[in-house]
Structures are given as structure tokens and as C-alpha cells.
Design an enzyme around this catalytic site. Structure first.
Site, short mmCIF file in Angstrom:
data_model
loop_
_atom_site.label_atom_id
_atom_site.label_comp_id
_atom_site.label_asym_id
_atom_site.label_seq_id
_atom_site.Cartn_x
_atom_site.Cartn_y
_atom_site.Cartn_z
CB SER A 210 1.73 -16.50 9.75
OG SER A 210 0.43 -15.39 9.57
CD GLU A 326 -2.95 -20.73 4.83
OE1 GLU A 326 -2.76 -20.12 6.05
OE2 GLU A 326 -1.69 -20.94 4.37
CG HIS A 422 -3.27 -19.20 9.11
ND1 HIS A 422 -1.82 -18.88 7.99
CD2 HIS A 422 -2.43 -17.92 10.33
CE1 HIS A 422 -1.40 -17.74 8.12
NE2 HIS A 422 -1.40 -17.08 9.33
#
Length: 511
Positions: A210, A326, A422
Site C-alpha cells: 500500500s 482490494e 487489500h
């Protein structure tokens, strides 16, 4: 066109190779390392030598909004047995302190001359939050199974790391990128000292998830980072453009207005006041004020991936990855979601300037069996989290430089509704399947996939290539490794969605 799945014998061979690389796990005395920067006593845990809380930068409290230097070498033996504090932030993380420039090392053998590859991890949190004091990113499994040295780094975040004041007060010309400069300082420390911990300073790979991936993309465009790392992997994190100096100044003004202080006053206020002021509304995007790297023409002189892949970063072998859904990680399924309100729920999540009603209609026509929840996650992922990776991968492919792309399809057996969200790739790469926060499960499928992903990342660190069965991403084929219970290479696996969202301008969060 799909390729044949990776043969099971390849997965077994990769797992066996990692097992053979695992060092003996005999207990021993606490390790002591003497290096140019000092002398530290660590611990031995399950055969891995661990050094926590090593200072790489001086206390920045009296140097707020400014780059800092490395500490003076120390002669005494310092304990390196406990994690240091994390950077102050709005997230609920224990032990926050402005004095946060510390790193942690896991090594199979703290001995000069071992010359193992070094894997340096930068955490996520969108430049605003996050820490490496998290069991998901402990380096013990990766160091032992991969026979590598693992380093994790904390650095300044949010206003402390990225508040751009240069156009408001000339005393702070570098303030918009001091978080990045902290990372450079850590990498310089690693270059000078890591050989004494068993690492090879000529084989330093960065990886981050990220915001950590975005930090790496930014470092690849910073002249001062040249030669400090030799390979990289970004996991669900891209940085196509940095903040422009004018917009970054508008954000700084909004923050200072909320703080009710001048830049000079902000440099001396209690840090808790600064963290409270992060609730200021972003004048560009709305919501909480964003802070990240700035095109300040000092540390950062050009965008990382616009108008093309930065020439500075092109020689660096690069993995780029995303997960299939995600947004499952940060969009809770609305209990009243239906076809009537789906477009309104999707709209604020898109980072492309596209009509949400039209997007929903396209998905419904293409995938008639999808539910509103299915489309919510597929469309917001394709219109929010993937475009940056597509841009970066295609920019490198167009430049003819190495990039390897993956998509995580492995569906969590623990999360309600499953899916590949994610952060799901973090425990798979670190081997921390049973750590708090992991949703990978600990069954045979999860362990086999973790071994497969660890082997690819370790191979990149060791050889500059993630393995013979993972082809480079090229145009127009767009070869992609799909990591799942049966991993395989697929050409352009999301072609329809890629082409759908490519019709609209991408709004990079940091612009």
C-alpha cells in the site's frame, strides 16, 4: 490467453529449496554485533538473530519539518531487544513518539561475510499512518525460510513527514519530503552497516505494501536514492504522480488554519496538537487532509511515473502486485445495498472521472450473475486500486525494462464473504500466516501459496528475477502471475475492466 498452470512439482521444488535454506535453530547466546555505527546486543529466537529498535536517525523533535542526520557512533553495547515507538498518527497504535527513527533486523547469522540478500520493508498507511511494530510484518519466518536478512523501518508520517511549507516559510525547504529523506537515511545506514549483520549491501531489495509500495515508487524517482537499493516490489501501492507544490501548499494552509498556527509556531507546538489538526479538510479531494511526497524540485524533481517511467528507476527490477478485490478491506458491505443505490455507493470510491450509473450498467450487462455486492467490490477495485498499477506496469513495459506483475486471487477462508482484499498478501509474503490480523488461514493451501510467494520475492532479492516460471510483463500480452491455490500465468487477466476504466482520466490521490 491463459497459460498452463504452474506444475505442482515446481511448487514442491520451490518449497523444498526454501526448507533447505532454513538455518539450524539451535539456541545460543544473545548475539552482539559491532558495526561502524555502533555495537548492539540482540536476541536469538528460534535460531534467528533479532535486533529491535536500532536508531538510524537522531531525535527529530528539535528538527521538526527538517531532514535529520545519522547519530554519532556509540562505543557502549546498546540493547536491541525491544521495538521502539512508532511515529505519531491518528491511528490507534500503542507507543507513539516523535522520536521514531528506528529499524529492526532479523538475520539467520549475524556474521560479517555471510553476504545474504537484504530485504527492506516499508509499511503501508498512505503516508499518514502505519508502523512496522505489527506481528504481520515480523521478519523471523522470511529470514529463516528464505535465508535472507530482513529489515523493517519506521519513519516520520503525516504532517511530521510531508507538510510542505517551503512556499510559506523559507526555513523549511525540505519539509514536504522529510519522510522520504528518513527512508534514504535508513538505506544509507543499511549500506554502511548491514554487512556486519550478515547482509550483502550490494543486494538490497525494497518491498512495501500500500503506502509502502508508493514510498518505493517515489524513491525510484529520487536522485539521492541512486545505488541504495537494487530491486523492488510494490504490493497494492503505486505513486504515478506526487503532489504538485501549489496543491501541497493549499493543503499546508488548510492544516495550519485548523492548527491556528504559523509554520514557525507549528515547529514548536506539542505533537498532539499537530495530530489533532490532521482532521482538516483536504481542499483538493475533500475528506481528511492528504499529505505525501511533493514535487519540490529538491528531493523530488519529476513525477515517478508521469509522463513515463522515471529514467532513474528503470534499471531496478520491479514486481508490481494487487489483490483481486482490494476494496473488501475498507468498504464494509452496506446492509441495504441494492440495484437502486449501488451507483451512489460506488461513486465516492472511484478515482477515475467516470459516470457510476454507466459503470454499473456495463458490469450488469457483462456479468449477469453478479450481485450488487459483487459489483461494488469489483468496480471500486478496478476504478480505484488498479489503475495506478496498470499505468506503472505499462510505462515500464513501454520502456523495455523489467517488470513482473501479479494478481492475488486467493480467497480468504476466514473473512466473511471470502475474497482477496487489500493487505491479504502481507502474511503470505512474510510467512506470518498465524499472526494476529492475518486472514489467510493456516491450512495446506495457504502454506503452499505462502512458500510460493516467499520464494518469488526472495529470488528477486537474490538474483534480480522472481523465478523462471514468471515471465516479464510485456505489451500487448500483459503477462500476469495469478497467485491462488493453483498459481498460473495469464495474459491480461482483467482486460475487459482495464479497457473499461482506461476510457476515463485517472485521479492520482496525491495530485
Amino acid at each position: 490467453m491463459p497459460h498452463l498452470p504452474i506444475a505442482r512439482r515446481d511448487l514442491i521444488a520451490g518449497a523444498a529449496a526454501l526448507t533447505l535454506l532454513r538455518p539450524a535453530r539451535a539456541a545460543g547466546a544473545d548475539p552482539i554485533v559491532t558495526a561502524p555505527a555502533g555495537r548492539w546486543r540482540g536476541t536469538t529466537e528460534a535460531g534467528v538473530r533479532v535486533f529491535r529498535g536500532i536508531r538510524y536517525g537522531i531525535d527529530p523533535t528539535r528538527h521538526r519539518f527538517q531532514p535529520v542526520s545519522a547519530p554519532a557512533p556509540v562505543r557502549d553495547t546498546l540493547p536491541a531487544t525491544e521495538f521502539a515507538a512508532s511515529c505519531p498518527q491518528r491511528a490507534n497504535i500503542d507507543r507513539q513518539d516523535e522520536d521514531c527513527l528506528f529499524l529492526n533486523i532479523w538475520t539467520p547469522d549475524a556474521r560479517r561475510g555471510a553476504d545474504r540478500p537484504v530485504m527492506v520493508y516499508f509499511h503501508g498507511g498512505a503516508y499518514m499512518n502505519g508502523t512496522v511494530v505489527d506481528p504481520l510484518v515480523y521478519g523471523d519466518h522470511l529470514a529463516a525460510d528464505g535465508d535472507v536478512v530482513v529489515v523493517t523501518v519506521n519513519h516520520r508520517l503525516n504532517a511530521l513527514g510531508y507538510l510542505y511549507l517551503a512556499r510559506l516559510d523559507p526555513r523549511f525547504p525540505d519539509s514536504g519530503n522529510v519522510g522520504q529523506r528518513d527512508q534514504l537515511l535508513a538505506l544509507q545506514w543499511i549500506r554502511t552497516n548491514i554487512a556486519h549483520f550478515g547482509g550483502d549491501p550490494s543486494r538490497v531489495m525494497l518491498f512495501g505494501q500500500s503506502g509502502g509500495g508508493a514510498k518505493i515508487a517515489t524513491l525510484m524517482a529520487m536522485p539521492d536514492a541512486a545505488g541504495l537499493f537494487h530491486a523492488a516490489a510494490t504490493m497494492s501501492g503505486q505513486q504515478v504522480t506526487a503532489s504538485g507544490p501549489l496543491n501541497a501548499t493549499r493543503r499546508a494552509q488548510a492544516f495550519l488554519t485548523r492548527l491556528n498556527a504559523s509554520p514557525a509556531e507549528a515547529a514548536t507546538l506539542p505533537v498532539a496538537r499537530l495530530i489533532d489538526a490532521l482532521a482538516a479538510e483536504d481542499p483538493i479531494l475533500g475528506g481528511g487532509v492528504y499529505m505525501g511526497p511533493v514535487l519540490d524540485m529538491r528531493s523530488l524533481q519529476r513525477h515517478p511515473f508521469w509522463p513515463d517511467a522515471h529514467p532513474l528507476g528503470r534499471p531496478i527490477p520491479l514486481i508490481l502486485g494487487n489483490t483481486r478485490e482490494e476494496t473488501r478491506a475498507f468498504i464494509a458491505p452496506p446492509p441495504d445495498l441494492d440495484w437502486a443505490n449501488l451507483a451512489a455507493r460506488i461513486a465516492p470510491q472511484l478515482r477515475v472521472d467516470a459516470p457510476p450509473e454507466w459503470i454499473v450498467a456495463q458490469y450488469r450487462a457483462r456479468f449477469s450473475a453478479m450481485t450488487p455486492t459483487d459489483i461494488l467490490y469489483r468496480a471500486t477495485t478496478a476504478g480505484r486500486s488498479w489503475p495506478g498499477q496498470v499505468i506503472e506496469a505499462e510505462a515500464r513495459a513501454a520502456a523495455g525494462v523489467p517488470a513482473w506483475v501479479y494478481q492475488l486471487d486467493y480467497s480468504s477462508p476466514v473473512r466473511p464473504g471470502g475474497g482477496a482484499a487489500h493487505t491479504d498478501d502481507i502474511p503470505l509474503v512474510f510467512g506470518t500466516l498465524d499472526a494476529a490480523g492475518s486472514v489467510s488461514g493456516t491450512g495446506p493451501a495457504a502454506r503452499a501459496l505462502s512458500q510460493r510467494m516467499m520464494a518469488a520475492f526472495v529470488s528477486l532479492a537474490r538474483t534480480g528475477h522472481p523465478g523462471r516460471d514468471w515471465p516479464r510483463h510485456t505489451l500487448p500480452r500483459r503477462e500476469t502471475m495469478v497467485f491462488d491455490t493453483t498459481s498460473r500465468v495469464v495474459d491480461d487477466p482483467r482486460r475487459w475492466e482495464r479497457e473499461l476504466f482506461a476510457r476515463f482520466p485517472y485521479i492520482q490521490p496525491g495530485t
